[in-house]
Design a protein around this motif. Structure first.
Motif, PDB file in Angstrom:
ATOM      1  N   ALA A 153     -68.546 -53.126  52.526  1.00  0.00           N
ATOM      2  CA  ALA A 153     -69.481 -53.856  51.658  1.00  0.00           C
ATOM      3  C   ALA A 153     -69.679 -55.292  52.092  1.00  0.00           C
ATOM      4  O   ALA A 153     -70.741 -55.885  51.855  1.00  0.00           O
TER       5      ALA A 153
ATOM      6  N   LEU B  19     -65.317 -53.252  47.873  1.00  0.00           N
ATOM      7  CA  LEU B  19     -66.059 -54.023  46.876  1.00  0.00           C
ATOM      8  C   LEU B  19     -65.206 -55.122  46.251  1.00  0.00           C
ATOM      9  O   LEU B  19     -65.739 -56.103  45.716  1.00  0.00           O
ATOM     10  N   ASP B  20     -63.885 -55.003  46.323  1.00  0.00           N
ATOM     11  CA  ASP B  20     -63.016 -56.033  45.759  1.00  0.00           C
ATOM     12  C   ASP B  20     -63.082 -57.336  46.544  1.00  0.00           C
ATOM     13  O   ASP B  20     -62.616 -58.373  46.060  1.00  0.00           O
TER      14      ASP B  20
ATOM     15  N   ILE C 179     -65.811 -58.775  47.292  1.00  0.00           N
ATOM     16  CA  ILE C 179     -67.046 -59.427  46.860  1.00  0.00           C
ATOM     17  C   ILE C 179     -66.834 -59.930  45.441  1.00  0.00           C
ATOM     18  O   ILE C 179     -66.151 -59.293  44.639  1.00  0.00           O
TER      19      ILE C 179
ATOM     20  N   GLU D 152     -66.948 -60.504  41.661  1.00  0.00           N
ATOM     21  CA  GLU D 152     -67.157 -59.434  40.696  1.00  0.00           C
ATOM     22  C   GLU D 152     -68.592 -59.371  40.185  1.00  0.00           C
ATOM     23  O   GLU D 152     -69.153 -58.283  40.012  1.00  0.00           O
TER      24      GLU D 152
ATOM     25  N   ARG E  10     -71.037 -57.532  42.783  1.00  0.00           N
ATOM     26  CA  ARG E  10     -70.755 -56.201  43.330  1.00  0.00           C
ATOM     27  C   ARG E  10     -71.872 -55.200  43.043  1.00  0.00           C
ATOM     28  O   ARG E  10     -72.225 -54.403  43.896  1.00  0.00           O
ATOM     29  N   GLU E  11     -72.404 -55.230  41.841  1.00  0.00           N
ATOM     30  CA  GLU E  11     -73.465 -54.297  41.495  1.00  0.00           C
ATOM     31  C   GLU E  11     -74.681 -54.512  42.382  1.00  0.00           C
ATOM     32  O   GLU E  11     -75.305 -53.551  42.855  1.00  0.00           O
TER      33      GLU E  11
ATOM     34  N   GLY F  24     -69.513 -46.659  44.973  1.00  0.00           N
ATOM     35  CA  GLY F  24     -68.716 -47.807  45.382  1.00  0.00           C
ATOM     36  C   GLY F  24     -67.238 -47.472  45.342  1.00  0.00           C
ATOM     37  O   GLY F  24     -66.809 -46.539  44.653  1.00  0.00           O
TER      38      GLY F  24
ATOM     39  N   HIS G 138     -60.530 -52.675  38.859  1.00  0.00           N
ATOM     40  CA  HIS G 138     -61.379 -51.919  39.791  1.00  0.00           C
ATOM     41  C   HIS G 138     -61.188 -50.429  39.551  1.00  0.00           C
ATOM     42  O   HIS G 138     -60.385 -49.772  40.206  1.00  0.00           O
TER      43      HIS G 138
END
Length: 338
Positions: free
Chosen positions: A131, A159-160, A162, A164, A167-168, A189, A226
């Protein structure tokens, strides 16, 4: 010739650019309770580093060195490994091929589809994406990379790393690019490759003495902020022979959010095993004693009531003579599944 009534073993291609997290994802799904998975590691170069990480977690890991799978001489090395792991005596649930980071997913998929090994079927292409680095290393041009076109499941990993609140948007950006080439790919994800194994293959929820439950496994060691992508499943049981027309319509166009479907269906006097992964449909004659007509749909963000209604409609008992055109559609799927 292979016994067409024998259940076939899914072969899943696990692809992704260098450092995307393929091996991390592989080690995660290998730890699922009750799973019996054969693993083929395709390393680039002479050192089988990835193979060392999974040794001891599977019954018999097979390592293929020398570069991309697609460049193996006559694909013989891969076929030999597949033949070994497809032996019914091993009673595996699936085979996962972890491709080299430089391998093109389309090439790996093609080699699996045209393998001469009996008792196997294509189980999908899982493409792992970093990501953070993806748009600086892989998707860097105006046109989306061709790897999107062949993927059945795209895992946007790390994703962690990025923020919070971003992330979407990061997930949606990848999904939008994938959709330019592939409207049917399933995009999810993940953090540290923690994907629910049920998306990839059939895995038992059994709780043996001294072994963590499936729920505990998913919770073990993860950051509480997460969560895993929630995987839904819907099961519908039929009570007689079905009309192949509505059934094939469902298999070829699964309900929204469904990634996999499996089951046994009666059509006329015969029973068939059906397996769907993404847009790939596999139909074979069921062995004796395969059980009652039923379908299971597995996916993410399912409208379970709508999915159930569609499965029930496809499994409605046929009260009329089956159309010849629909039987030809069924036979065509069987021929393509050989």
């Amino acid at each position: 010739m292979a016994d067409r009534r024998a259940p076939t073993l899914p072969v899943i291609a696990l692809t992704g650019y260098l450092g995307a997290g393929k091996t991390t994802l592989l080690n995660h799904v290998l730890r699922a309770p009750g799973a019996r998975i054969g693993v083929i590691i395709n390393d680039f170069g002479e050192l089988n580093v990835d193979a060392g990480l999974v040794t001891g977690q599977v019954d018999e890991p097979v390592s293929i060195a020398g570069g991309c799978i697609c460049h193996l001489p006559d694909e013989g090395g891969l076929d030999e490994a597949l033949e070994k792991l497809a032996d019914p005596k091993l009673a595996l649930d699936a085979i996962i091929i972890e491709a080299s980071g430089v391998a093109e997913p389309a090439d790996v998929s093609r080699v699996i589809r045209f393998s001469g090994v009996e008792r196997i079927r294509h189980g999908g292409v899982v493409d792992v994406i970093d990501a953070v680095e993806h748009f600086d290393t892989v998707d860097t041009g105006s046109a989306p990379p061709q790897r999107y076109g062949v993927a059945s499941l795209v895992v946007v990993n790390k994703l962690d790393r990025i923020a919070e609140d971003a992330r979407e948007d990061a997930l949606r950006r990848v999904e939008a690019r994938v959709r330019e080439l592939n409207p049917h790919a399933h995009v999810v994800g993940a953090v540290a490759g923690r994907v629910d194994p049920r998306l990839l293959y059939d895995v038992s929820d059994g709780e043996e003495s001294g072994q963590m439950s499936f729920r505990e496994l998913l919770l073990d060691g993860r950051d509480e902020h997460h969560d895993h992508v929630h995987v839904d499943s819907v099961t519908v049981v039929g009570d007689g022979a079905v009309d192949p027309g509505p059934l094939i319509d469902l298999l070829e166009q699964p309900p929204r959010g469904v990634y996999r479907m499996k089951g046994t269906v009666a059509i006329g006097s015969r029973h068939y095993l059906v397996n769907v992964v993404g847009t790939s449909v596999h139909v074979t004659t069921a062995p004796t004693g395969a059980g009652a007509t039923h379908l299971v749909a597995i996916g993410t963000h399912l409208d379970t009531e709508e999915v159930r209604a569609q499965l029930e409609e496809a499994l409605r008992t046929c009260s009329h003579k089956v159309a010849a055109a629909d039987m030809r559609r069924l036979q065509r799927l069987r021929q393509l599944s050989i």
